[in-house]
Design a protein around this motif. Structure first.
Motif, PDB file in Angstrom:
ATOM      1  N   LYS A 131       6.738   7.274  -7.968  1.00  0.00           N
ATOM      2  CA  LYS A 131       6.739   6.098  -7.091  1.00  0.00           C
ATOM      3  C   LYS A 131       5.785   5.048  -7.621  1.00  0.00           C
ATOM      4  N   GLU A 132       6.101   3.799  -7.317  1.00  0.00           N
ATOM      5  CA  GLU A 132       5.233   2.687  -7.732  1.00  0.00           C
ATOM      6  C   GLU A 132       4.904   1.859  -6.514  1.00  0.00           C
ATOM      7  N   PRO A 133       3.708   1.691  -6.092  1.00  0.00           N
ATOM      8  CA  PRO A 133       2.467   2.250  -6.608  1.00  0.00           C
ATOM      9  C   PRO A 133       2.338   3.712  -6.218  1.00  0.00           C
ATOM     10  N   GLN A 134       1.558   4.404  -6.998  1.00  0.00           N
ATOM     11  CA  GLN A 134       1.422   5.841  -6.830  1.00  0.00           C
ATOM     12  C   GLN A 134       0.613   6.163  -5.566  1.00  0.00           C
ATOM     13  N   PRO A 135       1.093   7.104  -4.736  1.00  0.00           N
ATOM     14  CA  PRO A 135       0.351   7.445  -3.524  1.00  0.00           C
ATOM     15  C   PRO A 135      -0.891   8.279  -3.840  1.00  0.00           C
ATOM     16  N   GLU A 136      -1.805   8.293  -2.880  1.00  0.00           N
ATOM     17  CA  GLU A 136      -3.006   9.121  -3.005  1.00  0.00           C
ATOM     18  C   GLU A 136      -2.738  10.469  -2.355  1.00  0.00           C
ATOM     19  N   LEU A 137      -3.317  11.515  -2.941  1.00  0.00           N
ATOM     20  CA  LEU A 137      -3.194  12.856  -2.398  1.00  0.00           C
ATOM     21  C   LEU A 137      -4.476  13.171  -1.639  1.00  0.00           C
ATOM     22  N   HIS A 138      -4.372  13.328  -0.320  1.00  0.00           N
ATOM     23  CA  HIS A 138      -5.527  13.682   0.512  1.00  0.00           C
ATOM     24  C   HIS A 138      -5.476  15.182   0.752  1.00  0.00           C
ATOM     25  N   LEU A 139      -6.460  15.888   0.216  1.00  0.00           N
ATOM     26  CA  LEU A 139      -6.484  17.343   0.253  1.00  0.00           C
ATOM     27  C   LEU A 139      -7.377  17.814   1.399  1.00  0.00           C
ATOM     28  N   HIS A 140      -6.761  18.513   2.355  1.00  0.00           N
ATOM     29  CA  HIS A 140      -7.468  19.124   3.482  1.00  0.00           C
ATOM     30  C   HIS A 140      -7.471  20.630   3.220  1.00  0.00           C
ATOM     31  N   ALA A 141      -8.637  21.236   3.172  1.00  0.00           N
ATOM     32  CA  ALA A 141      -8.718  22.685   2.977  1.00  0.00           C
ATOM     33  C   ALA A 141      -9.715  23.259   3.975  1.00  0.00           C
ATOM     34  N   GLU A 142      -9.362  24.421   4.520  1.00  0.00           N
ATOM     35  CA  GLU A 142     -10.291  25.089   5.424  1.00  0.00           C
ATOM     36  C   GLU A 142     -11.507  25.568   4.650  1.00  0.00           C
ATOM     37  N   ARG A 143     -12.591  25.770   5.374  1.00  0.00           N
ATOM     38  CA  ARG A 143     -13.832  26.204   4.734  1.00  0.00           C
ATOM     39  C   ARG A 143     -13.690  27.560   4.070  1.00  0.00           C
ATOM     40  N   THR A 144     -12.886  28.421   4.643  1.00  0.00           N
ATOM     41  CA  THR A 144     -12.757  29.785   4.131  1.00  0.00           C
ATOM     42  C   THR A 144     -11.631  29.929   3.109  1.00  0.00           C
ATOM     43  N   THR A 145     -10.994  28.844   2.710  1.00  0.00           N
ATOM     44  CA  THR A 145      -9.925  28.906   1.717  1.00  0.00           C
ATOM     45  C   THR A 145     -10.516  29.287   0.361  1.00  0.00           C
ATOM     46  N   GLN A 146      -9.790  30.149  -0.349  1.00  0.00           N
ATOM     47  CA  GLN A 146     -10.276  30.547  -1.674  1.00  0.00           C
ATOM     48  C   GLN A 146     -10.199  29.361  -2.631  1.00  0.00           C
ATOM     49  N   TYR A 147     -11.240  29.256  -3.452  1.00  0.00           N
ATOM     50  CA  TYR A 147     -11.318  28.140  -4.394  1.00  0.00           C
ATOM     51  C   TYR A 147     -10.180  28.202  -5.411  1.00  0.00           C
ATOM     52  N   GLU A 148      -9.697  29.389  -5.710  1.00  0.00           N
ATOM     53  CA  GLU A 148      -8.620  29.539  -6.692  1.00  0.00           C
ATOM     54  C   GLU A 148      -7.364  28.780  -6.238  1.00  0.00           C
ATOM     55  N   LYS A 149      -7.032  28.862  -4.939  1.00  0.00           N
ATOM     56  CA  LYS A 149      -5.842  28.166  -4.430  1.00  0.00           C
ATOM     57  C   LYS A 149      -6.029  26.646  -4.504  1.00  0.00           C
ATOM     58  N   ILE A 150      -7.241  26.162  -4.195  1.00  0.00           N
ATOM     59  CA  ILE A 150      -7.529  24.726  -4.289  1.00  0.00           C
ATOM     60  C   ILE A 150      -7.410  24.261  -5.734  1.00  0.00           C
ATOM     61  N   ALA A 151      -7.914  25.075  -6.667  1.00  0.00           N
ATOM     62  CA  ALA A 151      -7.845  24.730  -8.089  1.00  0.00           C
ATOM     63  C   ALA A 151      -6.394  24.700  -8.565  1.00  0.00           C
ATOM     64  N   GLN A 152      -5.566  25.614  -8.057  1.00  0.00           N
ATOM     65  CA  GLN A 152      -4.150  25.622  -8.442  1.00  0.00           C
ATOM     66  C   GLN A 152      -3.437  24.363  -7.951  1.00  0.00           C
ATOM     67  N   VAL A 153      -3.738  23.950  -6.740  1.00  0.00           N
ATOM     68  CA  VAL A 153      -3.117  22.736  -6.193  1.00  0.00           C
ATOM     69  C   VAL A 153      -3.578  21.516  -6.983  1.00  0.00           C
ATOM     70  N   MET A 154      -4.867  21.445  -7.301  1.00  0.00           N
ATOM     71  CA  MET A 154      -5.379  20.317  -8.089  1.00  0.00           C
ATOM     72  C   MET A 154      -4.755  20.291  -9.483  1.00  0.00           C
ATOM     73  N   SER A 155      -4.571  21.463 -10.083  1.00  0.00           N
ATOM     74  CA  SER A 155      -3.944  21.543 -11.404  1.00  0.00           C
ATOM     75  C   SER A 155      -2.486  21.099 -11.340  1.00  0.00           C
ATOM     76  N   LYS A 193       0.853  -1.188   0.000  1.00  0.00           N
ATOM     77  CA  LYS A 193       0.000   0.000   0.000  1.00  0.00           C
ATOM     78  C   LYS A 193       0.889   1.238   0.000  1.00  0.00           C
ATOM     79  N   PRO A 194       0.581   2.186  -0.884  1.00  0.00           N
ATOM     80  CA  PRO A 194       1.386   3.408  -0.895  1.00  0.00           C
ATOM     81  C   PRO A 194       1.029   4.307   0.284  1.00  0.00           C
ATOM     82  N   GLU A 195       1.964   5.144   0.645  1.00  0.00           N
ATOM     83  CA  GLU A 195       1.685   6.107   1.694  1.00  0.00           C
ATOM     84  C   GLU A 195       0.800   7.208   1.130  1.00  0.00           C
TER      85      GLU A 195
END
Length: 138
Positions: A95-119, A59-61
């Motif tokens: 890495k093999e196997p590829q790890p999962e990215l668990h994204l924690h964002a505060e409720r008041t975080t701007q959506y633009e920053k979340i979109a940049q991280v996802m991109s 299992k990947p980290e």
């Protein structure tokens, strides 16, 4: 002189067979067989070939990526900037196997920053992104 008749001697002779000793012996044998049968081993020793049907998967980290309300990015509780984020995502994608990215964002975080991280995660090659939320009332 008293003479005995033929009928007197017939009273002493009993033509029936006494089966009580036979039943006793059979019950003892039955108990012996009940005790010894489970002890006997009916296995046949074979030297079987060894093969695996499924490969052992490691299992990947998981990568815990947090974004606070000010837009700061934390990689496993370590503050990083945008350039370091792209480098770490590229390294994690290799890495093999590829790890999962668990994204924690505060409720008041701007959506633009979340979109940049996802991109950045998508362009870096990470295919599995999960959003972590708090359950209601906690």
């Amino acid at each position: 002189m008293a003479m005995g008749s033929l009928s007197d001697s017939e009273d002493d002779f009993n033509p029936e067979i006494n089966t009580t000793p036979l039943v006793d012996v059979m019950l003892v044998l039955l108990i012996i067989f009940i005790i010894t049968v489970p002890v006997m081993n009916h296995n046949v020793k074979l030297d079987l070939p060894r093969a695996t049907s499924q490969p052992n998967e490691t299992k990947p980290e998981n990568i815990n990526l947090s974004i606070d309300a000010q837009g700061k990015v934390f990689w496993n509780n370590e503050v990083i900037d945008d350039g370091e984020l792209k480098n770490r995502i590229a390294a994690a994608a290799q890495k093999e196997p590829q790890p999962e990215l668990h994204l924690h964002a505060e409720r008041t975080t701007q959506y633009e920053k979340i979109a940049q991280v996802m991109s950045a995660a998508q362009s870096g090659g990470l295919g599995k992104i999960g959003f972590v939320t708090d359950p209601q009332g906690k």
